[in-house]
Design a protein around this motif. Structure first.
Motif: not given
Length: 209
Positions: A129, A147-148
């Motif tokens: 991430s 956030y991936p």
């Protein structure tokens, strides 16, 4: 580990050079002579980072008064106040790059401050991430959001000069992914643009003079 300089950067005022010593948990500090192109040990010659942290990369806040140190093994960011007149650093804060409930293995890889000075971005290898942390007026970091990266692991990333886009190099999944950066919140959203690149390690922008 013994001495292992992982990165080397100048302070914004150009007076000092800082080497992040991964193996000794120190920042080595040098006086920089731009005219001669030489360095010599500063006084004090080092800044201690928490044992076992493995400092990897550094970045200054936009105001030039706060130095952020990404620690690879502990997946943390240390914020240090920089006194340019004295050439000294003081601890402000240490913040995790991971969610509190994450139980897997992780190493932190890269960090960068947004051109606006409002956000700091850090990459997690294992959690896979990008952590986005707001920067307060005192230089301290707020709670991160994650956030991936649509791949694994995010070895490196780079904001484009405008700060509108963040490009992630996912080393093992062999892909480079572009994310739009929300200018108000720092939130990331994949824009659908990807490139297949074998084992991408580092991203840099070149700008013509």
């Amino acid at each position: 580990l013994g001495p292992h300089a992982h990165s080397f950067n100048l302070t914004p005022d150009g007076k000092l050079a800082i080497a992040a010593e991964f193996g000794t948990d120190k920042l080595m500090v040098y006086d920089f002579d731009a005219a001669a192109g030489t360095i010599k040990p500063h006084d004090p010659a080092s800044v201690a980072i928490a044992p076992g942290s493995a400092p990897r990369h550094t970045a200054f806040g936009k105001d030039g008064k706060t130095l952020y140190v990404l620690n690879e093994i502990t997946s943390t960011i240390a914020a240090l106040a920089y006194d340019a007149a004295k050439g000294t650093f003081q601890d402000l804060q240490t913040t995790s790059t991971l969610p509190a409930d994450f139980k897997g293995n992780n190493t932190a890889a890269e960090l960068q401050v947004h051109p606006s000075g409002k956000f700091l971005f850090a990459s997690n290898r294992g959690h896979n991430s990008i952590a986005v942390l707001p920067i307060g007026p005192d230089g301290k970091l707020g709670a991160p959001k994650f956030y991936p990266v649509e791949g694994r692991p995010p070895r490196n990333f780079r904001l484009d000069p405008s700060g509108r886009w963040l490009i992630v190099a996912n080393q093992s999944s062999n892909n480079v992914v572009v994310f739009a950066v929300d200018q108000a919140t720092g939130a990331l959203k994949a824009n659908g643009q990807t490139a297949s690149v074998r084992a991408p390690l580092c991203i840099r922008f070149w700008q013509a003079e």
